[in-house]
Scaffold this active site. Structure first.
Site, short mmCIF file in Angstrom:
data_model
loop_
_atom_site.label_atom_id
_atom_site.label_comp_id
_atom_site.label_asym_id
_atom_site.label_seq_id
_atom_site.Cartn_x
_atom_site.Cartn_y
_atom_site.Cartn_z
N ARG A 71 -1.38 5.62 4.25
CA ARG A 71 -2.38 4.26 3.92
C ARG A 71 -3.03 5.09 3.23
NH1 ARG A 71 -6.70 4.41 7.83
NH2 ARG A 71 -5.48 5.80 8.66
N HIS A 114 -5.95 5.57 17.12
CA HIS A 114 -5.13 5.55 15.11
C HIS A 114 -4.88 4.21 14.95
CE1 HIS A 114 -2.56 7.22 12.67
NE2 HIS A 114 -2.58 7.79 12.95
#
Ligand SMILES: Cc1cc2nc3c(=O)[nH]c(=O)nc-3n(C[C@H](O)[C@H](O)[C@H](O)COP(=O)(O)OP(=O)(O)OC[C@H]3O[C@@H](n4cnc5c(N)ncnc54)[C@H](O)[C@@H]3O)c2cc1C
Length: 586
Positions: free
Chosen positions: A260, A238
């Site tokens: 994000r 991740h």
């Protein structure tokens, strides 16, 4: 040293989504079979199902379909998943989510019209992730636990499985050897059927997300028992693990993808927003792409004070960020960072192992009576797991395995005799460190973390993998020289650290060996000396097995039993998924 002996019809190793669904389904199919769940920690308080944040993928909404979910899983997995397993996952998720709601009692978030709310996750062509806020796993595991408590499933908590014990006549599984961690005594549990559901867990990397009780014990036991592991090179990172310093377990924990997605920036130590150098999608590129970009910045020395990069959100308005991500903002504040109004240091973090035991669609393995489900298994996700397909995998296949085991056990009136030579050898191996002078296990663990991070990490090469394998050999030898100061076995956590390291080093060797064998780049596996995906039509997966200390490698053609590269099951998409680099990931 002698082991106390017990008997149960079905023995389940692990109490995550896979283990608990298996227990409940076994009881549904055959209420009279005896079921025992063994767990290294406390039931419901350990493992990764509890940690699930984002949610559960299932094709429910109008316009979505089983075929779409399946195609996303295959394309995301870079054409390496075993297709019948991936299909069963997508199909089973529809049944299982209804069961979780209507029978198990999970409350998931809903739309105003009463339908289940489904959110977007990267790499999916439809919003299909069912969730409970951003703490979906706690809801699932708490409700499952209540159902198990209410049933007559026996529990052996704080019991660690250390060896799968074959039948003396070689006919299959006969039981499992455990350590009762509270007393330090050995227990041999005879069972007609055993489920391996210990949940893998790439905790051999410097930065990692899974719970600390997961140390690949199940994979190490499966290897020693002679089972094949597949896709072990596929370790998912991740991109945004919190970097909060070496002295806190918060380091490595996930800062979720939505940051994000909403427009958060990644900025290197020199203050440069760098993602557009690597991908036109910038910060919204997929996990593997973003992890590699961060890794490249870090290796070039463009780092923050603690060695990572920054995630920056303040340009979106601190109040909006605080309102949208209260959990993430609090997590960062607890570690001294201001996520809403400042910058937070982040680093890629090892999250999930796509690889594991080769298993069949009914949960069975090559050893009669031994079943496997959840993150211990390989083949469902191929080179990449879609976010939201992990908990679906463990609950779908856990339930299926529970039913298969119930049928298997109900047909057998007697237990097989255990092979006592294997029991004695396993006890001797567990007792081994007590005879030696104590050493520094903490320092050895850090060496392992560094080796896996530096040489078998986000970006790989032949040279680094060979160096990594050599270091792993040294770590194994060093472990063999480290003893334990305290001869008392009750709650001897140093002893369990020793055993954890043994499983982690063994499994790390398999990851590095498989990564060296795969001379292409697919999904989570990237070789800078072989950056291309290779020909999809001749895709092969890597299989590793072990005899004695010796690992054996094989590569096996992928069977495109449902759809082949260049084709799609979705009308109008025919021919779309032709290129690995163009396809979505997780
Ligand atoms: C932070 C985080 C967030 C995640 N978010 C998502 C998400 O949003 N969506 C999604 O689909 N997936 C997510 N995942 C992945 C998901 O958690 C896993 O895919 C899934 O829960 C695995 O279930 P499991 O039952 O196989 O293993 P687990 O739930 O991990 O359970 C394993 C069990 O085995 C026990 N055990 C281990 N070793 C032994 C031993 N030697 N003896 C006895 N017991 C043992 C453990 O104590 C534990 O009880 C996330 C993972 C993490 C770490």
């Amino acid at each position: 040293m002698k082991a106390q002996t017990h008997r149960t019809d079905i023995l389940i190793l692990g109490s995550g989504g896979a283990g608990l669904l298996a227990a409940l389904h076994a009881k549904q199919i055959a209420p009279d079979v005896t079921v025992t769940v063994v767990v290294k920690g406390l039931m419901g308080k350990c493992g990764c199902t509890r940690m699930v944040q984002g949610g559960y993928n299932v094709a429910l909404a109008p316009g979505d379909s089983l075929e779409r979910h399946f195609m996303d899983t295959i394309v995301g997995g870079k054409w390496l998943p075993r297709q019948d397993l991936a299909w069963r996952l997508c199909e089973g998720a529809i049944e299982r989510i209804a069961e979780l709601e209507n029978e198990i009692g999970c409350f998931f978030d809903r739309n105003h019209d009463g339908t289940l709310h489904q959110k977007a996750f990267a790499g999916q062509s439809f919003d299909r992730t069912v969730h409970k806020g951003d703490l979906t796993g706690i809801e699932i595991i708490n409700r499952l636990m209540e159902q198990v408590w209410a049933s007559d499933v026996a529990r052996l908590e704080e019991h660690r499985a250390i060896e799968l014990i074959p039948a003396r006549d070689g006919s299959g599984i006969a039981g499992v050897l455990l350590i009762d961690m509270r007393s330090g005594e050995y227990r041999l549990v005879q069972a007609k059927a055993v489920l391996l559901a210990t949940g893998g867990g790439p905790t051999m990397y410097l930065y990692h997300t899974p719970s600390g009780d997961k140390t690949c014990d199940g994979l190490a036991m499966a290897l020693r028992a002679g089972l094949n592991l597949r896709d072990m090179e596929m370790v998912q990172f991740h991109p945004t693990g919190l970097l909060a310093g070496p002295d806190t377990r918060m380091t490595g924990t996930v800062l979720e993808e939505g940051l994000r997605g909403l427009g958060g920036w990644l900025v290197n130590g020199a203050g440069e927003r760098f993602m557009h150098k690597y991908d036109p999608a910038g910060e919204r590129a997929t996990r593997d792409v973003v992890s590699r970009a961060i890794d490249t910045e870090m290796r070039a020395g463009h780092t923050t004070p603690m060695g990572g990069v920054y995630i920056q959100m303040d340009h979106l308005g601190p109040e909006m960020v605080a309102a949208r991500f209260p959990g993430m903002v609090k997590r960062c504040a607890d570690s001294g960072f201001d996520l809403a109004g400042g910058r937070v240091e982040v680093v890629p973090t090892a999250h999930y192992m796509m690889g594991g035991v080769e298993f069949e669609i009914d949960g069975s393995t090559a050893i009669p009576g031994l079943y496997a489900a959840g993150e211990d298994c390989g083949g469902v996700h191929g080179a990449n797991r879609l976010g939201g397909n992990g908990v679906a995998n463990s609950t779908v296949y856990g339930g299926i395995a529970g039913e298969s085991m119930a049928r298997w056990a109900a047909e057998r009136s007697t237990w097989s005799d255990c092979d006592h030579t294997v029991v004695e050898a396993a006890i001797a191996r567990a007792e081994y460190p007590f005879g030696l002078a104590p050493g520094d296990l903490g320092a050895l663990r850090e060496k392992l973390w560094r080796t896996m991070w530096d040489d078998v990490g986000v970006v790989r090469s032949k040279r680094a993998l060979q160096r990594g394998l050599a270091s792993l050999g040294e770590h194994a030898a060093e472990l063999r020289a480290v003893g334990l100061a305290d001869g008392d076995r009750a709650f001897n956590l140093t002893w369990h650290d020793w055993l954890n390291l043994e499983s982690l080093i063994e499994t790390s060797r398999v990851i590095a060996t498989a990564a060296l064998a795969r001379e292409d780049s697919r999904g989570a596996h990237f070789r800078d000396d072989f950056p291309d995906a290779g020909d999809l039509n001749t895709s092969r997966y890597v299989r590793v097995s072990m005899t004695g200390e010796q690992l054996h490698l094989d590569t096996v053609p992928v069977d495109f039993s449902i759809v082949s590269p260049g084709h799609s099951l979705i009308d109008g998409d025919a021919g779309a998924p032709t290129s690995v680099s163009g396809g979505p990931t997780q």
